[in-house]
Structures are given as structure tokens and as C-alpha cells.
Write a protein that holds these residues in place. Structure first.
Motif, PDB file in Angstrom:
ATOM      1  N   HIS A  11     -21.870   4.762  -2.848  1.00  0.00           N
ATOM      2  CA  HIS A  11     -21.959   4.037  -4.124  1.00  0.00           C
ATOM      3  C   HIS A  11     -23.411   3.689  -4.451  1.00  0.00           C
ATOM      4  O   HIS A  11     -23.846   3.795  -5.603  1.00  0.00           O
ATOM      5  CB  HIS A  11     -21.115   2.767  -4.031  1.00  0.00           C
ATOM      6  N   ILE A 316      -8.204 -11.412   1.571  1.00  0.00           N
ATOM      7  CA  ILE A 316      -7.032 -10.529   1.444  1.00  0.00           C
ATOM      8  C   ILE A 316      -6.639  -9.937   2.795  1.00  0.00           C
ATOM      9  O   ILE A 316      -5.781  -9.066   2.858  1.00  0.00           O
ATOM     10  CB  ILE A 316      -7.258  -9.401   0.403  1.00  0.00           C
ATOM     11  N   GLY A 317      -7.230 -10.415   3.864  1.00  0.00           N
ATOM     12  CA  GLY A 317      -6.707 -10.074   5.174  1.00  0.00           C
ATOM     13  C   GLY A 317      -7.481  -9.048   5.957  1.00  0.00           C
ATOM     14  O   GLY A 317      -6.960  -8.510   6.944  1.00  0.00           O
TER      15      GLY A 317
ATOM     16  N   ARG B  91      -2.557 -11.249   3.965  1.00  0.00           N
ATOM     17  CA  ARG B  91      -2.533  -9.831   3.586  1.00  0.00           C
ATOM     18  C   ARG B  91      -1.146  -9.391   3.114  1.00  0.00           C
ATOM     19  O   ARG B  91      -1.013  -8.667   2.137  1.00  0.00           O
ATOM     20  CB  ARG B  91      -2.960  -8.995   4.800  1.00  0.00           C
ATOM     21  N   LEU B 103     -13.341  -7.116  -7.760  1.00  0.00           N
ATOM     22  CA  LEU B 103     -12.984  -5.821  -7.168  1.00  0.00           C
ATOM     23  C   LEU B 103     -14.125  -5.383  -6.271  1.00  0.00           C
ATOM     24  O   LEU B 103     -15.275  -5.780  -6.467  1.00  0.00           O
ATOM     25  CB  LEU B 103     -12.748  -4.798  -8.278  1.00  0.00           C
ATOM     26  N   ILE B 104     -13.787  -4.567  -5.271  1.00  0.00           N
ATOM     27  CA  ILE B 104     -14.829  -4.082  -4.366  1.00  0.00           C
ATOM     28  C   ILE B 104     -15.622  -3.018  -5.131  1.00  0.00           C
ATOM     29  O   ILE B 104     -15.067  -1.980  -5.502  1.00  0.00           O
ATOM     30  CB  ILE B 104     -14.214  -3.490  -3.076  1.00  0.00           C
ATOM     31  N   PHE B 106     -17.729  -0.757  -4.513  1.00  0.00           N
ATOM     32  CA  PHE B 106     -17.986   0.604  -4.030  1.00  0.00           C
ATOM     33  C   PHE B 106     -16.706   1.404  -3.797  1.00  0.00           C
ATOM     34  O   PHE B 106     -16.766   2.495  -3.253  1.00  0.00           O
ATOM     35  CB  PHE B 106     -18.853   0.581  -2.760  1.00  0.00           C
ATOM     36  N   LEU B 107     -15.559   0.836  -4.199  1.00  0.00           N
ATOM     37  CA  LEU B 107     -14.298   1.582  -4.115  1.00  0.00           C
ATOM     38  C   LEU B 107     -13.800   1.851  -5.529  1.00  0.00           C
ATOM     39  O   LEU B 107     -13.940   1.002  -6.420  1.00  0.00           O
ATOM     40  CB  LEU B 107     -13.240   0.786  -3.350  1.00  0.00           C
ATOM     41  N   ASP B 111      -8.475   3.023  -4.753  1.00  0.00           N
ATOM     42  CA  ASP B 111      -8.709   2.521  -3.397  1.00  0.00           C
ATOM     43  C   ASP B 111      -8.861   1.006  -3.366  1.00  0.00           C
ATOM     44  O   ASP B 111      -8.575   0.378  -2.334  1.00  0.00           O
ATOM     45  CB  ASP B 111      -9.936   3.202  -2.788  1.00  0.00           C
ATOM     46  N   LEU B 115      -6.387  -0.545  -0.722  1.00  0.00           N
ATOM     47  CA  LEU B 115      -7.048  -1.082   0.473  1.00  0.00           C
ATOM     48  C   LEU B 115      -6.122  -1.998   1.284  1.00  0.00           C
ATOM     49  O   LEU B 115      -6.094  -1.926   2.516  1.00  0.00           O
ATOM     50  CB  LEU B 115      -8.316  -1.838   0.064  1.00  0.00           C
ATOM     51  N   LEU B 116      -5.354  -2.834   0.574  1.00  0.00           N
ATOM     52  CA  LEU B 116      -4.505  -3.794   1.304  1.00  0.00           C
ATOM     53  C   LEU B 116      -3.457  -3.115   2.170  1.00  0.00           C
ATOM     54  O   LEU B 116      -3.338  -3.428   3.359  1.00  0.00           O
ATOM     55  CB  LEU B 116      -3.848  -4.785   0.337  1.00  0.00           C
ATOM     56  N   MET B 118      -3.609  -0.205   3.317  1.00  0.00           N
ATOM     57  CA  MET B 118      -4.361   0.488   4.386  1.00  0.00           C
ATOM     58  C   MET B 118      -4.719  -0.508   5.480  1.00  0.00           C
ATOM     59  O   MET B 118      -4.607  -0.210   6.674  1.00  0.00           O
ATOM     60  CB  MET B 118      -5.642   1.113   3.826  1.00  0.00           C
ATOM     61  N   LEU B 119      -5.176  -1.699   5.093  1.00  0.00           N
ATOM     62  CA  LEU B 119      -5.514  -2.718   6.093  1.00  0.00           C
ATOM     63  C   LEU B 119      -4.294  -3.118   6.913  1.00  0.00           C
ATOM     64  O   LEU B 119      -4.399  -3.489   8.083  1.00  0.00           O
ATOM     65  CB  LEU B 119      -6.086  -3.970   5.403  1.00  0.00           C
ATOM     66  N   ASN B 124      -3.188   6.458   4.408  1.00  0.00           N
ATOM     67  CA  ASN B 124      -3.941   6.537   3.156  1.00  0.00           C
ATOM     68  C   ASN B 124      -3.082   7.122   2.034  1.00  0.00           C
ATOM     69  O   ASN B 124      -3.119   6.634   0.902  1.00  0.00           O
ATOM     70  CB  ASN B 124      -5.187   7.413   3.341  1.00  0.00           C
ATOM     71  N   ARG B 128      -2.120   5.028  -1.264  1.00  0.00           N
ATOM     72  CA  ARG B 128      -2.600   5.460  -2.585  1.00  0.00           C
ATOM     73  C   ARG B 128      -1.434   5.733  -3.532  1.00  0.00           C
ATOM     74  O   ARG B 128      -1.533   5.484  -4.740  1.00  0.00           O
ATOM     75  CB  ARG B 128      -3.471   6.712  -2.447  1.00  0.00           C
ATOM     76  N   ARG B 163      -3.747  -5.065  -7.289  1.00  0.00           N
ATOM     77  CA  ARG B 163      -4.126  -5.302  -5.887  1.00  0.00           C
ATOM     78  C   ARG B 163      -3.318  -6.462  -5.302  1.00  0.00           C
ATOM     79  O   ARG B 163      -2.897  -6.413  -4.145  1.00  0.00           O
ATOM     80  CB  ARG B 163      -5.622  -5.609  -5.807  1.00  0.00           C
TER      81      ARG B 163
END
Lengths: 397, 239
Positions: A11, A316-317, B91, B103-104, B106-107, B111, B115-116, B118-119, B124, B128, B163
Motif C-alpha cells: 500500500h 476487533i480481536g 471478535r 477501515l484498515i 492498506f486492505l 479484505d 479480516l475478522l 480470517m482472524l 481466506n 472472502r 465488517r
């Protein structure tokens, strides 16, 4: 699971690449410093290799002929040649000086060798152009690094020499190119005085009442005008002989100091370039610390810029180890970019250095491991900051 | 048991005290609250009334001092945490929507949502897929590959809602979700929250000062001086 670190790098790739290039130039300097040290060691080994000697016979209790001055009578070699186990022996002189060609002069090590006998210890092992010394005076074989070419007329002290042969990688332990000239000329260049000094010396000697007898005065003047000294006798031993066993009788019966190849290597590397290597070692340590500080600062700053995102991730965990891993991977990623840039840069600029820079694969691998370790350590500060972030910061109030 | 099954979130006598001795401050003095699955309630109150403290307690970010909290069928707090892994609780059981979408950066959109899961250990591909379904439901699927900086404020907030919903939590905590939006977009966000609450049987608590959206709630909890009282809202039609 996606790579958060990889995505972040992609990014903001411009920031990472430019930072990595800056770090890479620093790593390039570090690798070059290591290369300079390796070059010095290699020059020392090349000097020993090219001498073609198994033993170095020098003045008693000196570290000559490279690390200290050494002086032997030039007929010593005959006695040494008769010793058991000695295959060949030859006189040699070494003198580091400025050698002139026209208006230009070059720092060089002038080596006096017995002309007309290629293969004797001390002779240039191979030529890339021209021929070996075949006359007793005023010919020279020069290393390519001197910049001299075949047919060049060069000046050493009072005399002019014609370059008749060229060698490659024949250098002193200091990296100065070697210039081979006949032994007699080298002895004259090293020990004899200029004409004015000789005239003055003759007058002083003649004025001394102790030498007033004609025959005595002639004998004294004759001894003053000749130079019977060399710096060392280089010895090749017979095949299958143990160098130490050949050296020991020479030490005992000739009352001279004899060094084997291993001992001479220890003198050159352990003593002659020891201070330089410590100097370079200090530079390497400082550069490593500066690199670590830069990586730590950059990663810490990047992390501080993402505090809110980290708080959200924690809320968020996201596990702490995922966040720590992200920061550490970014630091290592930065290091990898830096290492690649540094390796390319060092490879590119090494040939332009005036002295030999030897970039060894082993050093590159060690440098790579050091970069990774430094980056991991440098990321600790940022990881600590990230782990201290309270997920509640993502919630207002 | 049947009542418990219908509970999105239930809070009884929740207290929170900061500090000790003479300097102690009681931020929450016995809060009672219950939100059913599929319901959206408002939580309003002046600054310093305890809204943020309540939200942080509900979000398992800070530990209350006393009381009971039940999420879905799980008693999570009974004068102490009943759950060991609060990170996993946040989570899997709680969705968060913030004033800014956060929001993140760089995603991409997909994603950010994926992400959640996935965590939580989901593959994946499945994560998705779930993200895409939600983005479809929230009408932002066409921006699935976009980066957050390329989205409008309304689109970002919808992605943030996706999300919050993606792990199908029984409760979503929305902290001033419409603050940066104009009336039209603010109402659109509330409309979406109501749709999602019904569609996914999620209890949603919206902390807000926003006069534009307060009339849309059927029930409102007022919080003042660390205590709540409930009143009926205007339930303004959103369609």
C-alpha cells in the motif's frame, strides 16, 4: 490469513522503497567496508602467493621484509642454498616509493629480483603482456594497476627503466602495485646516495687521517660505493619437505630469522594490517548501530502513524502476536529491500575504489543475517508501543 | 431459557468505578438495559454521562466493577468476567461501528470485511465469500476491490457495518455512526442498520447525539449521571 505486513508495504510501497534505498546505501557502505578489509587480507595473501616462496629468511630478530626493515648480505643466499631441503633461493629487495613517468608519479613497491632467471622465488609468476627481465639493468616489469604500459619509460631514483612486461594482481600488502627491476638496480635505488652526496662523502673520507694510506683509502672508497645488502632471501623447499624442519637449521646455523608461510601470514594479517582491521571493525560496529537506529526510528514512526488502526485491530480481536508479527515483518521487509539495494550498490561501486575491494559471498550472507537480526531488534521498540495501545482508544469518549 | 434465547444483550445493575478512596468516581451506578435480537435501540446522553464507559464495558474493553451482562445465551459478566478470552469474545460476539469507519487503509474493501473471520481461523476463500455476500447486501459489492481511501464517507460506513456483521455477532455497538454524515446519508445508515438487525437477528445499540436519527428509534435509553432510563422513541418510518 493474509499478510498484513505485506499489504501495508504494498500500500505504501513508495515510502518503503525510498526508505529501503536510503538504508540500502548505508548497508552498501557497510558491505564495502567489509570488502575493503577482505581486500587488504587478500592483498597480503597475494603478496605471499606471488613471491613463490616457502620460507622468508630475514635479518635476525626482525619481522622483515614486509612488516619491518631487514638487511642481509647479498651472498647469504649461497649458504642457504646448500642447506638440506632447500631447492631454490634468491635475493630480493622491497622498496615502497613514488615511481615517475613523465609528469605523473605512482605509489608502487619496487621489487629487486635476480634478472634473467624466471621461476626463481620473488620473480613475477606470470605476465599478461611482454616478457620477463632479461637484462641486468634498466628494465622493469610493472603491474597493470600502476597504469604503466609496455614501452613506457619510468624513473626510479636517478635511472630510467623501460617497461618490458606487465603483470596482474601483483601488489604489496598495502595494495600498491609492484614494479620488478633487476636486483643490482634495486640495491642501488635502495641504498646508494646521489652524486653530490657521494662526492661529499669521498671528500670527508679522504680528509680522515686514518685513511691517508693510498691503498686503504681506495679500499674504503670502494666499499662505500657498493651495496652488498638485500632485504631477504626467499627460499623454495624441496617437494614433500616440512617447511619448519627446513627452517630450523637455517635459524640455528646461519643465525638468521626464518618465517614459514603460516608465520608470515600471521605477521602480515595479525600485525601489519591489524590496526587497519580494527579501524574497519569500529566502522562496521558504528554503521550497524546507525542502521539499527534508522530502522528502529522508521518502524517506530510508521507504527505511531497507525496507532488508531492498531487500536481497531486489537478491538476487533486481533492477537498481540499478529500485530507484533506485522511490525516485525515490516522491519525485516525494510531490511531486505535495504540489503538488496546495498548489495547491488556495493557490487557496482567496488571496482571504482583505488584499492582492491573483495566482496565475499560469506560476508554477504553474514551481512544478510546481521541485517535481519538488527531489523528484528530494531522493531522491538515499535512492537512495545503497539502492544501498549489500548483497544479502548478506538472507541471515543 | 426461552427468554434467554431471545436476548441479544441484557445488562443488570452494571456499575463501574474509576479510582479508589476519596478520588473514586462512579461512572456507572447500576445500569439496566435489554436489547432483543433484531432490535435497534438508541443510547443518548450528555457528555460525561457515562455513554463511553458503558460502551467500553459492553465491548469488553474495560472491566465493570459489578453487575451482570448476558450476550445471546452466554453470561459473560457476573461481578467478574465469565469468559477467559475477551479478545475472542470481541471478535466473535460483538461487532463495532465507530464514528469514523476506521477501515484498515492498506486492505481493500473485501479484505477489510474478511479480516475478522480470517482472524477467527476461517480460510481466506470462505472469509472472502462471506464478505462479498455482506457487501452485496449492503450495496457496496461494486467497490469490493477498492481501497478505503477511494470510497465516499457513506460507502466507508457501509463497509464498516459489513465488517461489524461478518462474524454474525449477537450484538453490534455503534458509536456515533452517523456523526460525519449529512441527513440523507445518516438516515441511510440507520436504515441499513435496521435491515441488518432484522436480517441477521442482531441486537444493535446506537450511541448518538445526532438529532437527525434519534426520532427513528422505537426505544431509547437515556443515560445521565451513570444511570439509564428507558423511553419509547418516535419510531419514524425509514422507508
Amino acid at each position: 490469513m493474509i499478510s498484513l505486513a505485506g499489504r501495508d508495504i504494498l500500500h505504501a510501497w513508495g515510502k518503503f522503497v525510498f526508505t529501503g534505498v536510503g538504508l540500502g546505501l548505508l548497508i552498501g557502505v557497510t558491505l564495502t567496508m567489509a570488502g575493503v578489509y577482505r581486500g587488504m587480507v587478500d592483498d597480503a595473501k597475494v603478496l605471499l602467493d606471488n613471491s613463490g616462496a616457502d620460507l622468508w629468511v630475514v635479518q635476525q630478530d626482525t619481522l622483515g621484509p614486509y612488516a619491518e626493515a631487514s638487511s642481509l648480505y647479498d651472498d647469504t643466499w649461497r649458504g642457504i642454498l646448500s642447506m638440506a631441503g632447500v631447492a631454490r633461493a634468491a635475493n630480493v629487495t622491497y622498496l615502497t616509493m613514488q615511481v615517475r613517468r613523465g609528469e605523473r608519479d605512482v605509489r608502487a613497491m619496487v621489487v629487486g629480483v635476480v634478472g634473467g632467471e624466471p621461476g626463481l622465488p620473488g620473480q613475477p609468476g606470470f605476465l599478461v603482456a611482454g616478457r620477463h627481465l632479461s637484462r641486468s639493468h634498466y628494465e622493469a616489469v610493472a603491474d597493470l594497476a600502476s597504469g604503466f604500459r609496455l614501452g613506457d619509460r619510468i624513473q626510479i631514483r636517478r635511472h630510467h627503466y623501460t617497461v618490458v612486461g606487465l603483470t596482474r594482481r601483483m601488489v604489496s600488502s598495502g595494495g600498491d602495485p609492484m614494479i620488478f627491476i633487476p636486483l643490482k638496480d634495486a640495491q642501488a635505488a635502495q641504498f646508494l646516495k646521489d652524486n653530490d652526496a657521494i662526492v661529499r662523502q669521498r671528500a670527508r673520507t679522504a680528509a680522515n687521517p686514518a685513511f691517508s694510506t693510498p691503498n686503504v683509502l681506495d679500499a674504503v672508497l670502494a666499499s662505500q660505493s657498493s651495496n652488498p645488502y638485500v632485504n631477504a632471501v626467499l627460499v623454495q623447499i624441496e617437494a614433500g619437505r616440512d617447511p619448519e624442519q627446513v627452517a630450523e637449521p637455517i635459524r640455528r646455523w646461519k643465525r638468521l630469522t626464518v618465517y614459514t608461510r603460516a608465520q608470515m601470514e600471521e605477521i602480515l594479517i595479525g600485525k601489519l594490517i591489524a590496526t587497519s582491521s580494527k579501524q574497519i571493525g569500529m566502522f562496521l560496529v558504528i554503521l550497524a548501530i546507525v542502521s539499527a537506529a534508522i530502522v528502529a526510528f522508521i518502524i517506530y514512526t510508521l507504527t505511531l502513524g497507525k496507532i488508531r488502526e492498531i487500536a481497531v485491530l486489537k478491538l476487533i480481536g486481533t492477537r498481540n502476536r499478529t500485530i507484533a508479527g506485522m511490525i516485525m515483518q515490516q522491519a525485516v521487509g525494510l531490511g531486505l529491500i535495504g540489503f538488496v539495494v546495498g548489495k547491488i550498490a556495493a557490487t557496482f561501486w567496488a571496482p571504482f575504489f583505488p584499492k582492491y575491494v573483495l566482496l565475499e559471498t560469506g560476508d554477504a550472507l553474514r551481512g544478510f543475517v546481521a541485517v535481519v537480526v538488527i531489523c528484528i531488534l530494531a522493531s522491538v521498540l515499535a512492537i512495545r508501543a503497539a502492544l501498549k495501545v489500548d483497544p479502548a482508544e478506538a472507541i471515543g469518549g | 431459557m426461552a427468554d434467554m434465547e431471545k436476548t441479544g444483550i441484557r445488562i443488570e445493575g452494571l456499575r463501574k468505578r474509576y479510582g479508589e478512596g476519596d478520588t473514586a468516581v462512579d461512572a456507572l451506578k447500576g445500569v439496566d438495559m435489554q436489547v432483543a435480537p433484531g432490535e435497534v435501540v438508541g443510547l443518548i446522553g450528555p457528555s460525561g454521562s457515562g455513554k463511553s464507559t458503558l460502551l467500553k464495558c459492553l465491548g469488553a474493553v474495560i472491566e465493570p466493577s459489578a453487575g451482570r451482562m448476558t450476550l445471546g445465551q452466554d453470561l459473560i459478566y457476573n461481578d467478574r468476567w465469565e469468559i477467559a478470552d475477551l479478545r475472542a469474545l470481541r471478535r466473535d460476539k460483538i461487532g463495532f461501528v465507530f464514528q469514523a469507519p476506521y477501515l484498515i487503509p492498506f486492505l481493500d474493501v473485501t479484505d477489510n470485511v474478511a479480516l475478522l473471520p480470517m482472524l477467527a481461523g476461517e480460510s481466506n476463500a470462505i472469509a472472502r465469500q462471506r464478505a462479498r455476500e455482506l457487501l452485496e447486501a449492503l450495496d457496496v459489492a461494486h467497490r469490493a476491490r477498492a481501497m478505503p481511501a477511494q470510497l465516499s464517507g457513506g460507502e466507508q460506513q457501509r463497509v464498516a457495518i459489513a465488517r461489524a456483521l461478518v462474524n454474525r455477532p449477537p450484538v453490534i455497538l455503534a458509536d456515533e455512526p452517523t456523526a460525519p454524515l449529512d441527513s440523507e446519508r445518516a438516515l441511510a445508515v440507520i436504515r441499513i442498520l435496521n435491515q441488518m438487525a432484522r436480517q441477521f437477528d442482531t441486537a444493535i445499540i446506537v450511541v448518538t447525539h445526532d438529532e437527525k436519527i434519534i426520532p427513528t428509534f422505537k426505544r431509547i435509553y437515556h443515560i445521565r449521571d451513570g444511570r439509564t432510563h428507558e423511553e419509547a422513541g418516535a419510531a419514524m418510518p425509514l422507508e
